[in-house]
Design a protein around this motif. Structure first.
Motif, PDB file in Angstrom:
ATOM      1  N   PRO A   1       0.815  -1.227   0.000  1.00 11.81           N
ATOM      2  CA  PRO A   1       0.000   0.000   0.000  1.00 11.81           C
ATOM      3  C   PRO A   1       0.846   1.274   0.000  1.00 11.81           C
ATOM      4  O   PRO A   1       0.485   2.271  -0.636  1.00 11.81           O
ATOM      5  CB  PRO A   1      -0.816  -0.135   1.292  1.00 11.81           C
ATOM      6  CG  PRO A   1      -0.885  -1.607   1.530  1.00 11.81           C
ATOM      7  CD  PRO A   1       0.429  -2.167   1.062  1.00 11.81           C
ATOM      8  N   MET A   2       1.983   1.254   0.711  1.00 12.13           N
ATOM      9  CA  MET A   2       2.825   2.447   0.721  1.00 12.13           C
ATOM     10  C   MET A   2       3.437   2.695  -0.665  1.00 12.13           C
ATOM     11  O   MET A   2       3.506   3.830  -1.141  1.00 12.13           O
ATOM     12  CB  MET A   2       3.929   2.307   1.762  1.00 12.13           C
ATOM     13  CG  MET A   2       4.707   3.593   1.926  1.00 12.13           C
ATOM     14  SD  MET A   2       6.141   3.409   2.975  1.00 12.13           S
ATOM     15  CE  MET A   2       7.235   2.531   1.893  1.00 12.13           C
ATOM     16  N   ILE A   3       3.854   1.618  -1.296  1.00 11.68           N
ATOM     17  CA  ILE A   3       4.442   1.764  -2.633  1.00 11.68           C
ATOM     18  C   ILE A   3       3.381   2.248  -3.619  1.00 11.68           C
ATOM     19  O   ILE A   3       3.638   3.137  -4.440  1.00 11.68           O
ATOM     20  CB  ILE A   3       5.074   0.428  -3.066  1.00 11.68           C
ATOM     21  CG1 ILE A   3       6.321   0.189  -2.207  1.00 11.68           C
ATOM     22  CG2 ILE A   3       5.422   0.445  -4.554  1.00 11.68           C
ATOM     23  CD1 ILE A   3       6.939  -1.163  -2.364  1.00 11.68           C
ATOM     24  N   ASP A   4       2.172   1.690  -3.519  1.00 12.75           N
ATOM     25  CA  ASP A   4       1.077   2.158  -4.382  1.00 12.75           C
ATOM     26  C   ASP A   4       0.852   3.648  -4.189  1.00 12.75           C
ATOM     27  O   ASP A   4       0.616   4.390  -5.144  1.00 12.75           O
ATOM     28  CB  ASP A   4      -0.226   1.404  -4.056  1.00 12.75           C
ATOM     29  CG  ASP A   4      -0.148  -0.047  -4.490  1.00 12.75           C
ATOM     30  OD1 ASP A   4       0.763  -0.393  -5.271  1.00 12.75           O
ATOM     31  OD2 ASP A   4      -0.986  -0.840  -4.034  1.00 12.75           O
ATOM     32  N   SER A   5       0.931   4.068  -2.945  1.00 15.61           N
ATOM     33  CA  SER A   5       0.679   5.470  -2.659  1.00 15.61           C
ATOM     34  C   SER A   5       1.771   6.364  -3.265  1.00 15.61           C
ATOM     35  O   SER A   5       1.479   7.406  -3.866  1.00 15.61           O
ATOM     36  CB  SER A   5       0.563   5.591  -1.140  1.00 15.61           C
ATOM     37  OG  SER A   5       0.881   6.804  -0.700  1.00 15.61           O
ATOM     38  N   VAL A   6       3.038   5.953  -3.155  1.00 14.94           N
ATOM     39  CA  VAL A   6       4.124   6.745  -3.758  1.00 14.94           C
ATOM     40  C   VAL A   6       3.961   6.785  -5.273  1.00 14.94           C
ATOM     41  O   VAL A   6       4.142   7.837  -5.911  1.00 14.94           O
ATOM     42  CB  VAL A   6       5.503   6.155  -3.371  1.00 14.94           C
ATOM     43  CG1 VAL A   6       6.617   6.805  -4.190  1.00 14.94           C
ATOM     44  CG2 VAL A   6       5.762   6.357  -1.882  1.00 14.94           C
ATOM     45  N   ARG A   7       3.599   5.659  -5.869  1.00 12.09           N
ATOM     46  CA  ARG A   7       3.421   5.629  -7.335  1.00 12.09           C
ATOM     47  C   ARG A   7       2.280   6.556  -7.762  1.00 12.09           C
ATOM     48  O   ARG A   7       2.372   7.248  -8.776  1.00 12.09           O
ATOM     49  CB  ARG A   7       3.155   4.203  -7.798  1.00 12.09           C
ATOM     50  CG  ARG A   7       4.375   3.290  -7.605  1.00 12.09           C
ATOM     51  CD  ARG A   7       4.025   1.847  -7.874  1.00 12.09           C
ATOM     52  NE  ARG A   7       3.775   1.590  -9.266  1.00 12.09           N
ATOM     53  CZ  ARG A   7       3.141   0.515  -9.727  1.00 12.09           C
ATOM     54  NH1 ARG A   7       2.657  -0.378  -8.884  1.00 12.09           N
ATOM     55  NH2 ARG A   7       2.978   0.336 -11.003  1.00 12.09           N
ATOM     56  N   ALA A   8       1.201   6.548  -6.971  1.00  8.08           N
ATOM     57  CA  ALA A   8       0.060   7.405  -7.318  1.00  8.08           C
ATOM     58  C   ALA A   8       0.429   8.881  -7.194  1.00  8.08           C
ATOM     59  O   ALA A   8       0.058   9.710  -8.043  1.00  8.08           O
ATOM     60  CB  ALA A   8      -1.128   7.070  -6.415  1.00  8.08           C
ATOM     61  N   ILE A   9       1.178   9.213  -6.159  1.00 11.74           N
ATOM     62  CA  ILE A   9       1.603  10.610  -5.970  1.00 11.74           C
ATOM     63  C   ILE A   9       2.514  11.026  -7.130  1.00 11.74           C
ATOM     64  O   ILE A   9       2.376  12.115  -7.703  1.00 11.74           O
ATOM     65  CB  ILE A   9       2.352  10.770  -4.625  1.00 11.74           C
ATOM     66  CG1 ILE A   9       1.383  10.580  -3.459  1.00 11.74           C
ATOM     67  CG2 ILE A   9       3.041  12.121  -4.544  1.00 11.74           C
ATOM     68  CD1 ILE A   9       2.064  10.389  -2.109  1.00 11.74           C
ATOM     69  N   ALA A  10       3.440  10.131  -7.486  1.00 15.48           N
ATOM     70  CA  ALA A  10       4.368  10.449  -8.581  1.00 15.48           C
ATOM     71  C   ALA A  10       3.601  10.641  -9.891  1.00 15.48           C
ATOM     72  O   ALA A  10       3.891  11.563 -10.667  1.00 15.48           O
ATOM     73  CB  ALA A  10       5.396   9.333  -8.725  1.00 15.48           C
ATOM     74  N   GLU A  11       2.600   9.797 -10.111  1.00 23.58           N
ATOM     75  CA  GLU A  11       1.808   9.917 -11.348  1.00 23.58           C
ATOM     76  C   GLU A  11       1.055  11.253 -11.361  1.00 23.58           C
ATOM     77  O   GLU A  11       1.020  11.952 -12.376  1.00 23.58           O
ATOM     78  CB  GLU A  11       0.830   8.745 -11.440  1.00 23.58           C
ATOM     79  CG  GLU A  11       0.102   8.690 -12.768  1.00 23.58           C
ATOM     80  CD  GLU A  11      -0.857   7.521 -12.843  1.00 23.58           C
ATOM     81  OE1 GLU A  11      -0.825   6.640 -11.958  1.00 23.58           O
ATOM     82  OE2 GLU A  11      -1.655   7.510 -13.782  1.00 23.58           O
ATOM     83  N   ALA A  12       0.475  11.589 -10.202  1.00 22.64           N
ATOM     84  CA  ALA A  12      -0.272  12.855 -10.122  1.00 22.64           C
ATOM     85  C   ALA A  12       0.649  14.047 -10.358  1.00 22.64           C
ATOM     86  O   ALA A  12       0.219  15.099 -10.824  1.00 22.64           O
ATOM     87  CB  ALA A  12      -0.943  12.963  -8.756  1.00 22.64           C
TER      88      ALA A  12
END
Ligand code: FES
Length: 327
Positions: free
Chosen positions: A205-216
């Motif tokens: 979940p933490m990695i998903d969150s970093v990826r989502a932030i980076a995409e945004a």
């Protein structure tokens, strides 16, 4: 002959010490004392161990030297966290002593640190420090620009916290969630210099969150390199049954994976990373009555929605049964 010439070789535990209440460190050398092949920062080794009839195959990151001095160590340094629902780590904690024999692989390098990056942000959470610490050391030796965030519940539970601080100095921030809650990862990414690449190891979940932030933030996906820690096990897991094409049933216990259960039952399987990243264990699903609990980082969202295949090294069945297209 060095141990590099064969994929797996006999090994022996040379040292064991407690790092935290739940994490032990092991030093493992070749059983015949031969030199070990070089291990790059971020590489793993696979350990093959366990009682007859129930061998475990587990991959662990090679931690390497804790300081900057000296050449390659004459052993592999790894750290193993006891997971309540992972029989492999529990077996290691209970049984591994100096002199314990096992087999290990030569280094597997799937999580590589690139050279010549303008700036690197390292993020480690919990036992995810094990591939990140050697990256930190490499960045310092290469003289590359970096910063690091190490997240854990509290310092006493964070393996190698003092070593990381001694190595990285002011460029390292230790974040204790018991004191200050979760870190603001959006803020962390926003404060990086242009062109920063991120290397992250921690829970999914933490990695998903970093990826989502980076995409945004319109970062190119190649700027986020990650490794999921312990994708296969969660405290709430239940056992279920796998039905093979032949009609044979295999029980998958709460603390094991489909892949482990099939291997123990003598079923031929393919696997490599055993963390849901490479896709080699991908298996067709004939019937998943109550759905699939996908835990890999290999399938796309569309492929997951189709619910006709799963990575058996970490994904599970929702409910009590799943039928797989495998003999
Ligand atoms: S073995 Fe790599 S995804 Fe399962």
């Amino acid at each position: 002959m060095t141990a590099a010439l064969s994929k797996y070789f006999d090994a022996v535990v040379l040292g064991r010490r407690n790092l935290t209440e739940r994490i032990i460190e092991l030093e493992i050398g070749a059983a015949d004392g031969s030199p070990l092949p070089m291990a790059e920062a971020g590489s793993h080794i696979e350990l093959r161990f366990g009682p007859a009839g129930g061998p475990f195959h587990r991959q662990y990151s090679v931690v390497g030297r804790l300081g900057l001095d000296g050449g390659p160590e004459p052993f592999r340094r790894i750290a193993v966290q006891r997971e309540d629902r992972s029989r492999g780590s529990a077996y290691i904690h209970s049984n591994f002593r100096i002199g314990t024999l096992l087999r290990i692989s030569r280094p597997i390098g799937s999580f590589r640190l690139s050279r010549n990056l303008p700036h690197v942000l390292l993020i480690a959470a919990g036992i995810g420090i094990t591939p990140i610490l050697p990256m930190l050391r490499s960045l310092i030796i290469r003289g590359q620009s970096f910063s690091m965030l190490y997240i854990g519940a509290e310092k006493a539970a964070m393996a190698y916290a003092d070593d990381v601080l001694a190595l990285g100095g002011d460029a390292v921030r230790l974040h204790e969630t018991s004191r200050t809650g979760r870190p603001d990862l959006d803020d962390v990414l926003a404060s990086q210099p242009p062109g920063t690449h991120v290397y992250i190891c921690g829970p999914g979940p933490m990695i998903d969150s970093v990826r989502a932030i980076a995409e945004a933030r319109h970062w190119h996906p190649a700027r986020i390199r990650y490794e999921v820690f312990n994708a296969a096990h969660r405290p709430e897991d239940n056992g279920f049954r796998v039905r093979l094409r032949s009609g044979r049933f295999i029980e998958v216990g709460a603390g094991t994976t489909i892949l482990d259960a099939l291997e123990t039952a003598g079923v031929d399987t393919l696997s490599d990373c055993r963390r849901g990243e490479c896709g080699l264990c991908l298996t067709d699903v004939l019937n998943a009555r109550e759905g699939i609990d996908h835990r890999d980082s290999y399938l796309t969202t569309t492929e997951r929605t189709a619910a006709d295949q799963l990575t058996i090294c970490c994904s599970r069945a929702h409910g009590t049964h799943i039928d797989l297209d495998i003999d």
